[in-house]
Write an enzyme that holds these catalytic residues in place. Structure first.
Site: not given
Ligand code: PXP
Length: 248
Positions: A16, A19, A52, A54, A58, A79, A110, A160, A199
């Site tokens: 992901n 960030h 994602h 959003r 952001r 996402e 999330t 997931e 997550h």
């Molecule tokens: N999976 C989903 C569906 C998420 O919403 C997120 C966070 O955006 C992640 C995985 C990844 O989580 P993390 O950034 O905490 O590794």
């Protein structure tokens, strides 16, 4: 994964890259570019890119999506909240997969899974339209039986599991959370649904999750991007990959 095969051959790692965009947006310019992160993930054997979009944009923005899709051959897992706006964007971009997540404007990330059971009527047409467009739908849920049943009713091929509670727990509570995810991964697979998880996963907590045999994919973001500040994204992704492989 073939729905009839319960054990995926290799646990996929979806990275992901949200960030990277968060850091970019902090200064309002183009750097660091999440597309460059996607290219690096591809170069070190990542299996997919997760992003994602959003409601408040952001981190990832609309214009990032097609750039991410064309930058690498990796599948994009978009996402998205279950809104009409996001549905239209997903249909326009046709990502490999769309993971439907709950979204609250005020949350930092999330928090918790989607109530697929309570939202059936809202989700059903969205799942149908995404599926008809050839997009693989995933539902980001808590590892609970009633949510898996709801995913089955909706015809979602993937769930997931939200691993946030597992990641935040310690000691016996963590062991209980792990068991819950393992049991629900087995239940999902038994019912022909491909289970993923994500997550809050880190080098320290990923291995027990990666060892759950039915899981086909982990999606990991914040920790990898944070670690990349110190060791580079290549090394962070490689290390996570090694830990996942060791756990299998
Ligand atoms: N999976 C989903 C569906 C998420 O919403 C997120 C966070 O955006 C992640 C995985 C990844 O989580 P993390 O950034 O905490 O590794």
């Amino acid at each position: 994964m073939n729905a009839s095969r319960l054990w995926p051959e290799r646990l996929r790692l979806g990275v992901n890259i949200d960030h990277v965009a968060t850091i970019r947006n902090a200064r309002g310019g183009d750097h660091p570019d999440p597309v460059r992160a996607a290219e690096i993930v591809a170069s070190v054997g990542g299996d997919g890119i997760t992003a994602h979009l959003r409601e408040d944009r952001r981190h990832i923005r609309d214009g990032d999506l097609s750039r991410i899709q064309t930058a690498t051959g990796l599948p994009l897992n978009l996402e998205m909240a279950a809104t009409d706006e996001m549905l239209e964007i997903a249909l326009a971009h046709a990502p490999h997969a769309a993971c439907i997540v709950p979204e609250k404007r005020e949350e930092r990330t999330t928090e918790g899974g989607l109530d697929a059971a309570g939202m059936h009527n809202r989700l059903a047409p969205i799942v149908t339209r995404l599926t008809d467009a050839g997009i693989r739908v995933s539902l980001f849920i808590e590892a609970e039986e009633r949510q898996i049943e709801a995913a089955m009713k909706l015809g979602a091929p993937v769930v997931e599991f939200h691993t946030g509670e597992y990641a935040n727990a310690t000691g016996e509570e963590r062991a209980r959370e792990l068991k819950r995810i393992a049991d629900m991964a087995a239940l999902a697979a038994k019912n022909g649904i491909e289970p993923h998880a994500g997550h809050g996963l880190t080098y320290d907590n990923v291995q027990p999750i990666a060892a759950i045999p039915q899981l086909a994919e982990l999606n990991i973001g914040h920790y990898l991007i944070g670690e990349a500040v110190f060791v580079g994204l290549e090394n962070a992704v490689r290390r996570m990959r090694e830990l996942m492989d060791e756990a299998r």
